[in-house]
Design a protein around this motif. Structure first.
Motif, PDB file in Angstrom:
ATOM      1  N   ASN A 167      -8.016  -6.275   5.284  1.00 31.33           N
ATOM      2  CA  ASN A 167      -7.866  -5.861   6.683  1.00 31.33           C
ATOM      3  C   ASN A 167      -7.278  -4.462   6.824  1.00 31.33           C
ATOM      4  O   ASN A 167      -7.572  -3.763   7.802  1.00 31.33           O
ATOM      5  CB  ASN A 167      -6.988  -6.867   7.433  1.00 31.33           C
ATOM      6  N   ILE A 168      -6.438  -4.049   5.866  1.00 30.93           N
ATOM      7  CA  ILE A 168      -5.863  -2.703   5.954  1.00 30.93           C
ATOM      8  C   ILE A 168      -6.601  -1.718   5.048  1.00 30.93           C
ATOM      9  O   ILE A 168      -6.150  -0.588   4.875  1.00 30.93           O
ATOM     10  CB  ILE A 168      -4.361  -2.713   5.601  1.00 30.93           C
ATOM     11  N   SER A 169      -7.719  -2.165   4.467  1.00 27.81           N
ATOM     12  CA  SER A 169      -8.479  -1.343   3.509  1.00 27.81           C
ATOM     13  C   SER A 169      -7.583  -0.879   2.375  1.00 27.81           C
ATOM     14  O   SER A 169      -7.618   0.287   1.949  1.00 27.81           O
ATOM     15  CB  SER A 169      -9.112  -0.134   4.219  1.00 27.81           C
ATOM     16  N   GLY A 170      -6.767  -1.805   1.873  1.00 32.46           N
ATOM     17  CA  GLY A 170      -5.790  -1.482   0.855  1.00 32.46           C
ATOM     18  C   GLY A 170      -6.409  -1.127  -0.488  1.00 32.46           C
ATOM     19  O   GLY A 170      -7.487  -1.618  -0.847  1.00 32.46           O
ATOM     20  N   GLN A 171      -5.699  -0.305  -1.240  1.00 33.90           N
ATOM     21  CA  GLN A 171      -6.131   0.103  -2.571  1.00 33.90           C
ATOM     22  C   GLN A 171      -5.165  -0.367  -3.654  1.00 33.90           C
ATOM     23  O   GLN A 171      -5.384  -0.083  -4.832  1.00 33.90           O
ATOM     24  CB  GLN A 171      -6.247   1.635  -2.635  1.00 33.90           C
ATOM     25  N   PHE A 172      -4.107  -1.062  -3.278  1.00 29.51           N
ATOM     26  CA  PHE A 172      -3.147  -1.535  -4.263  1.00 29.51           C
ATOM     27  C   PHE A 172      -3.762  -2.641  -5.129  1.00 29.51           C
ATOM     28  O   PHE A 172      -4.677  -3.350  -4.696  1.00 29.51           O
ATOM     29  CB  PHE A 172      -1.865  -2.034  -3.595  1.00 29.51           C
ATOM     30  N   HIS A 200      -9.453  -9.666  -4.632  1.00 28.82           N
ATOM     31  CA  HIS A 200      -8.562  -9.311  -5.729  1.00 28.82           C
ATOM     32  C   HIS A 200      -9.223  -8.274  -6.639  1.00 28.82           C
ATOM     33  O   HIS A 200     -10.448  -8.204  -6.750  1.00 28.82           O
ATOM     34  CB  HIS A 200      -8.191 -10.551  -6.549  1.00 28.82           C
ATOM     35  N   THR A 201      -8.376  -7.518  -7.326  1.00 26.29           N
ATOM     36  CA  THR A 201      -8.881  -6.481  -8.226  1.00 26.29           C
ATOM     37  C   THR A 201      -8.902  -6.925  -9.685  1.00 26.29           C
ATOM     38  O   THR A 201      -9.653  -6.376 -10.491  1.00 26.29           O
ATOM     39  CB  THR A 201      -8.017  -5.209  -8.110  1.00 26.29           C
ATOM     40  N   HIS A 202      -8.052  -7.891 -10.030  1.00 26.07           N
ATOM     41  CA  HIS A 202      -7.941  -8.368 -11.408  1.00 26.07           C
ATOM     42  C   HIS A 202      -7.663  -9.870 -11.398  1.00 26.07           C
ATOM     43  O   HIS A 202      -6.982 -10.384 -10.500  1.00 26.07           O
ATOM     44  CB  HIS A 202      -6.789  -7.681 -12.157  1.00 26.07           C
ATOM     45  N   PHE A 203      -8.188 -10.543 -12.419  1.00 28.91           N
ATOM     46  CA  PHE A 203      -7.911 -11.970 -12.606  1.00 28.91           C
ATOM     47  C   PHE A 203      -7.601 -12.248 -14.071  1.00 28.91           C
ATOM     48  O   PHE A 203      -8.259 -11.709 -14.970  1.00 28.91           O
ATOM     49  CB  PHE A 203      -9.105 -12.838 -12.208  1.00 28.91           C
ATOM     50  N   GLU A 251       0.827  -1.204   0.000  1.00 26.24           N
ATOM     51  CA  GLU A 251       0.000   0.000   0.000  1.00 26.24           C
ATOM     52  C   GLU A 251       0.866   1.261   0.000  1.00 26.24           C
ATOM     53  O   GLU A 251       0.624   2.199  -0.763  1.00 26.24           O
ATOM     54  CB  GLU A 251      -0.926  -0.012   1.227  1.00 26.24           C
ATOM     55  N   GLN A 252       1.872   1.286   0.843  1.00 22.52           N
ATOM     56  CA  GLN A 252       2.718   2.477   0.978  1.00 22.52           C
ATOM     57  C   GLN A 252       3.524   2.761  -0.282  1.00 22.52           C
ATOM     58  O   GLN A 252       3.737   3.917  -0.647  1.00 22.52           O
ATOM     59  CB  GLN A 252       3.655   2.298   2.172  1.00 22.52           C
ATOM     60  N   ARG A 253       3.959   1.712  -0.960  1.00 19.98           N
ATOM     61  CA  ARG A 253       4.853   1.879  -2.106  1.00 19.98           C
ATOM     62  C   ARG A 253       4.145   1.741  -3.460  1.00 19.98           C
ATOM     63  O   ARG A 253       4.789   1.852  -4.494  1.00 19.98           O
ATOM     64  CB  ARG A 253       5.983   0.852  -2.029  1.00 19.98           C
ATOM     65  N   GLY A 254       2.857   1.486  -3.461  1.00 19.92           N
ATOM     66  CA  GLY A 254       2.141   1.320  -4.710  1.00 19.92           C
ATOM     67  C   GLY A 254       2.588   0.090  -5.483  1.00 19.92           C
ATOM     68  O   GLY A 254       2.662   0.106  -6.714  1.00 19.92           O
ATOM     69  N   ILE A 255       2.875  -0.977  -4.754  1.00 23.25           N
ATOM     70  CA  ILE A 255       3.316  -2.225  -5.370  1.00 23.25           C
ATOM     71  C   ILE A 255       2.106  -2.992  -5.896  1.00 23.25           C
ATOM     72  O   ILE A 255       1.073  -3.081  -5.225  1.00 23.25           O
ATOM     73  CB  ILE A 255       4.078  -3.094  -4.350  1.00 23.25           C
ATOM     74  N   THR A 256       2.207  -3.528  -7.091  1.00 19.63           N
ATOM     75  CA  THR A 256       1.190  -4.443  -7.602  1.00 19.63           C
ATOM     76  C   THR A 256       1.579  -5.859  -7.187  1.00 19.63           C
ATOM     77  O   THR A 256       2.690  -6.316  -7.470  1.00 19.63           O
ATOM     78  CB  THR A 256       1.076  -4.362  -9.130  1.00 19.63           C
ATOM     79  N   VAL A 257       0.669  -6.536  -6.503  1.00 20.89           N
ATOM     80  CA  VAL A 257       0.923  -7.890  -6.004  1.00 20.89           C
ATOM     81  C   VAL A 257       0.238  -8.894  -6.925  1.00 20.89           C
ATOM     82  O   VAL A 257      -0.927  -8.715  -7.306  1.00 20.89           O
ATOM     83  CB  VAL A 257       0.403  -8.050  -4.563  1.00 20.89           C
ATOM     84  N   LEU A 258       0.957  -9.957  -7.290  1.00 27.04           N
ATOM     85  CA  LEU A 258       0.408 -11.017  -8.126  1.00 27.04           C
ATOM     86  C   LEU A 258       0.509 -12.348  -7.384  1.00 27.04           C
ATOM     87  O   LEU A 258       1.482 -12.607  -6.665  1.00 27.04           O
ATOM     88  CB  LEU A 258       1.149 -11.121  -9.458  1.00 27.04           C
ATOM     89  N   ASP A 259      -0.514 -13.204  -7.573  1.00 26.33           N
ATOM     90  CA  ASP A 259      -0.498 -14.531  -6.967  1.00 26.33           C
ATOM     91  C   ASP A 259      -1.417 -15.447  -7.765  1.00 26.33           C
ATOM     92  O   ASP A 259      -1.842 -15.103  -8.871  1.00 26.33           O
ATOM     93  CB  ASP A 259      -0.901 -14.473  -5.484  1.00 26.33           C
ATOM     94  N   GLY A 260      -1.729 -16.614  -7.199  1.00 21.81           N
ATOM     95  CA  GLY A 260      -2.521 -17.599  -7.918  1.00 21.81           C
ATOM     96  C   GLY A 260      -4.016 -17.350  -7.948  1.00 21.81           C
ATOM     97  O   GLY A 260      -4.749 -18.065  -8.647  1.00 21.81           O
ATOM     98  N   GLY A 261      -4.511 -16.369  -7.187  1.00 19.21           N
ATOM     99  CA  GLY A 261      -5.885 -15.915  -7.308  1.00 19.21           C
ATOM    100  C   GLY A 261      -6.969 -16.757  -6.669  1.00 19.21           C
ATOM    101  O   GLY A 261      -8.132 -16.357  -6.688  1.00 19.21           O
ATOM    102  N   THR A 262      -6.624 -17.907  -6.078  1.00 19.28           N
ATOM    103  CA  THR A 262      -7.662 -18.787  -5.543  1.00 19.28           C
ATOM    104  C   THR A 262      -7.871 -18.562  -4.052  1.00 19.28           C
ATOM    105  O   THR A 262      -6.973 -18.086  -3.357  1.00 19.28           O
ATOM    106  CB  THR A 262      -7.315 -20.261  -5.799  1.00 19.28           C
TER     107      THR A 262
END
Length: 263
Positions: free
Chosen positions: A102-107, A144-147, A77-88
């Motif tokens: 839990n942190i109300s993140g927007q990343f 998640h925001t994208h799949f 959140e602080q660094r504007g990092i895009t996180v990728l994972d397996g999505g399940t």
């Protein structure tokens, strides 16, 4: 350059209110084309989370949950990092989604999974078949925001897409792969990420593959030829270790911050 049909892109609002873009990816779709179709553009720092949470001790699981909330999600959140994972909606991917919530993140939190191993909320709902007795299809994690639902009938079909998406999206920005726990599919992920020149950090104390690699680096485990070759080839240039149980969460977050600062 291959094109992606607009009909393959859809939006879905999960029951928790999270809106996600979901792209069913064709075999001939280019990585940059797929990313731009869902509105993801680089260069941005990226963090790829791979692995699982099987056979983890209660102590490790509790510490890992704190790690996701206090380090990974807040840092992203602080660094504007895009996180990728397996999505399940399972294991460490579930933890990542919950931590963002839990942190109300927007990343951006991007899931990549084999089309025929998940239950997609768009289009026809896939029902389990006789071949799914051991590995039934699973739901997507709803924070998640994208799949990207990529071609494939088995876990591991998404590995190349995950690694390439992370690198292409990052461009010249910092990008790192974090391996937690994990089994055979994670070993495939590991090889692909290292071959692409990506930095990979193992969370020692999370069990299974991550602990085996850490122990191989430390010379305290029976030799596994495959892992020993990877360690001999890529350590310390592309491999590093976080000690989940021996280090404080502040130390773990500081190590990640140092990496993103140094690039």
């Amino acid at each position: 350059m291959p094109n992606t049909s607009a009909s393959e892109l859809a939006e879905h609002t999960f029951a928790n209110g999270q809106l996600a873009k979901i792209l069913k990816v064709c075999d001939d779709t280019g990585y940059e084309n797929a990313l731009s179709t869902v509105g993801l553009h680089g260069p941005v720092p990226t963090l790829l989370v791979i692995g699982g949470a099987s056979h983890m001790t209660p102590e490790s699981q509790a510490k890992l949950l704190q790690f996701f909330n206090s380090a990974l999600a807040t840092l992203s959140e602080q660094r504007g990092i895009t996180v990728l994972d397996g999505g399940t909606d399972a294991g460490v991917i579930h933890m990542m989604g919950q931590a963002r919530h839990n942190i109300s993140g927007q990343f951006n939190l991007v899931g990549v999974a084999p089309l025929n191993r998940v239950i997609s909320p768009i289009g026809e709902r896939r029902l389990p078949t006789a071949n799914d007795q051991d590995y039934p299809p699973v739901d997507l994690e709803p924070h998640h925001t994208h799949f990207f639902l990529v071609p494939g009938d088995s876990w591991g079909s998404e590995s190349q897409w995950l690694a390439k998406f992370s690198s292409v999206l990052a461009g010249h920005f910092p990008s790192i792969t974090l391996l937690i726990n994990g089994g055979q599919v994670s070993l495939k992920d590991l090889r692909l990420n290292l071959e692409l020149g990506r930095q990979v950090t193992f969370v020692a104390g999370s069990g299974r593959l991550a602990d085996t690699v850490a122990a191989t680096i430390n010379g305290t485990s029976p030799e596994d030829e495959t892992i020993q070759i990877l360690v001999d080839t890529y350590y310390p240039s592309q491999l590093s270790v976080f000690d989940l149980l021996a280090s404080s969460l502040d130390d773990l977050k500081a190590q990640l911050n140092t990496y993103f600062d140094s690039q």
